[in-house]
Design a protein around this motif. Structure first.
Motif, PDB file in Angstrom:
ATOM      1  N   CYS A   1     -28.888 -25.363 -31.751  1.00 22.24           N
ATOM      2  CA  CYS A   1     -29.330 -24.056 -32.276  1.00 22.24           C
ATOM      3  C   CYS A   1     -30.769 -23.721 -31.918  1.00 22.24           C
ATOM      4  O   CYS A   1     -31.628 -23.581 -32.805  1.00 22.24           O
ATOM      5  CB  CYS A   1     -29.154 -24.017 -33.793  1.00 22.24           C
ATOM      6  SG  CYS A   1     -27.549 -23.490 -34.303  1.00 22.24           S
TER       7      CYS A   1
ATOM      8  N   GLY B   1     -25.058 -24.458 -29.414  1.00 22.63           N
ATOM      9  CA  GLY B   1     -25.835 -23.288 -29.794  1.00 22.63           C
ATOM     10  C   GLY B   1     -27.170 -23.259 -29.070  1.00 22.63           C
ATOM     11  O   GLY B   1     -28.173 -22.786 -29.596  1.00 22.63           O
TER      12      GLY B   1
ATOM     13  N   PHE C   1     -22.433 -19.590 -32.173  1.00 25.07           N
ATOM     14  CA  PHE C   1     -22.238 -20.332 -30.913  1.00 25.07           C
ATOM     15  C   PHE C   1     -20.811 -20.854 -30.732  1.00 25.07           C
ATOM     16  O   PHE C   1     -20.482 -21.429 -29.704  1.00 25.07           O
ATOM     17  CB  PHE C   1     -23.243 -21.492 -30.815  1.00 25.07           C
ATOM     18  CG  PHE C   1     -23.195 -22.481 -31.967  1.00 25.07           C
ATOM     19  CD1 PHE C   1     -22.196 -23.442 -32.029  1.00 25.07           C
ATOM     20  CD2 PHE C   1     -24.156 -22.450 -32.970  1.00 25.07           C
ATOM     21  CE1 PHE C   1     -22.154 -24.358 -33.079  1.00 25.07           C
ATOM     22  CE2 PHE C   1     -24.126 -23.348 -34.030  1.00 25.07           C
ATOM     23  CZ  PHE C   1     -23.111 -24.314 -34.086  1.00 25.07           C
TER      24      PHE C   1
END
Ligand SMILES: Nc1nc(=O)c2c([nH]1)NC[C@@H]1CN(c3ccc(C(=O)N[C@@H](CCC(=O)O)C(=O)O)cc3)CN21
Ligand SMILES: CC(C)C(=O)C(=O)O
Ligand SMILES: [Mg+2]
Length: 275
Positions: free
Chosen positions: A183, A204, A230
């Motif tokens: 992320c 992600g 994602f």
């Protein structure tokens, strides 16, 4: 040929993407192994997707060993990485080595992963010195959920982004063979991937990572508590399970299942004697 730790670096050097998924049990791991996925992570995400916790913090070493054993029994091609649970390595370098050893010795993992950057380099070096390959993990590190205040994208401002680039370099120096980037903006993941010689595995983190990983229940639509941006659904197994289970219920209720072909029978003369 089995995928080994040296294949991670080879893939990066040949610009060949590394494919990873999580798995937590024998039959799922066997399906992925037979598909020739490069590596499986027995993630501490099992606390959420297998055990129903709200985060990963309650997962224990016993949980991780239990699931890692099941997965490693299924894999003769795929490389198996065991995830170090919360408080199994944060407490000391000694605990980190002992618990990493348990995931390999009892669980059958070929490598371990732990969350954190510069702060954990001593822990990582000590595990590597014990002959256990280590995968790093930076960005959204879910074991820090209470510090982040939720599962939030990391590395969005200049200071945080610079810190993550530094962390990645330190992890490489400490001897990690690969790093999960979770992320973070894709442009930052690109800079990190180009700044180090070991491969990055993104979740992600965009397309410029050297490999990708997803939680398998997410990409097969088998987990509905949340769906991060994602995640892509590659196959609607959740829907297939819904259909299969609802047909089973209907056929049992209606006396359609089991049919003759699913039943055993007695010889006629034996049956007569019983009546
Ligand atoms: N099923 C599952 N999938 C995962 O990817 C996963 C787990 N569990 N458990 C452990 C961690 C937790 N993870 C998560 C959980 C939620 C988001 C999420 O909802 N993120 C928001 C971004 C919020 C923001 O803008 O900062 C999103 O919309 O993607 C991300 C990663 C990743 N890991
Ligand atoms: C999401 C991956 C990287 C992970 O750490 C896990 O599944 O626990
Ligand atoms: Mg994890």
């Amino acid at each position: 040929m089995a995928f080994t730790v040296s294949n991670f670096l080879k893939c990066k050097n040949n610009s060949e993407k590394i494919t990873m998924l999580t798995a937590y049990d024998y039959s799922t791991a066997k399906l992925f192994n037979d598909e020739k996925i490069d590596a499986i992570l027995v993630g501490d995400s099992l606390g959420m997707v297998c055990l129903g916790y709200e985060d990963t913090l309650k997962v224990t070493m016993e949980d991780m060993i239990h699931h890692t054993k099941a997965v490693s029994r299924a894999c003769d091609h795929t490389f198996v990485v065991g995830d170090m649970p919360f408080m199994s390595y944060q407490t000391s370098v000694y605990d980190a080595v002992v618990n990493a050893g348990r995931l390999v010795k009892e669980g059958g993992a070929q490598a371990i992963k732990l969350e954190g950057g510069a702060l954990y380099c001593d822990h990582i070096s000590a595990i590597v010195n014990a002959q256990i390959p280590v995968m790093g993990h930076i960005g959204l590190t879910p074991q820090s959920v209470n510090v982040f205040g939720g599962f939030k994208v990391q590395g969005k401002n200049e200071d945080n982004a610079k810190k993550l680039i530094e962390d990645a370099k330190k992890l490489e120096e400490a001897g990690a063979f690969a790093i999960v980037l979770e992320c973070i903006p894709s442009q930052l993941a690109k800079i990190i991937s180009e700044s180090i010689s070991i491969p990055t595995i993104g979740i992600g983190a965009g397309v410029y990572c050297d490999g990708q990983i997803l939680v398998y229940q997410d990409m097969l639509n088998m987990y509905s508590n949340f769906k991060p941006k994602f995640v892509k659904t590659f196959s609607d197994v959740g829907h297939a399970i819904h259909e299969g289970v609802s047909s089973y219920i209907q056929e049992v209720k209606e006396g359609v299942f089991p049919g003759e072909e699913h039943s055993f029978s007695l010889k006629e003369e034996t049956l007569k004697k019983l009546y």
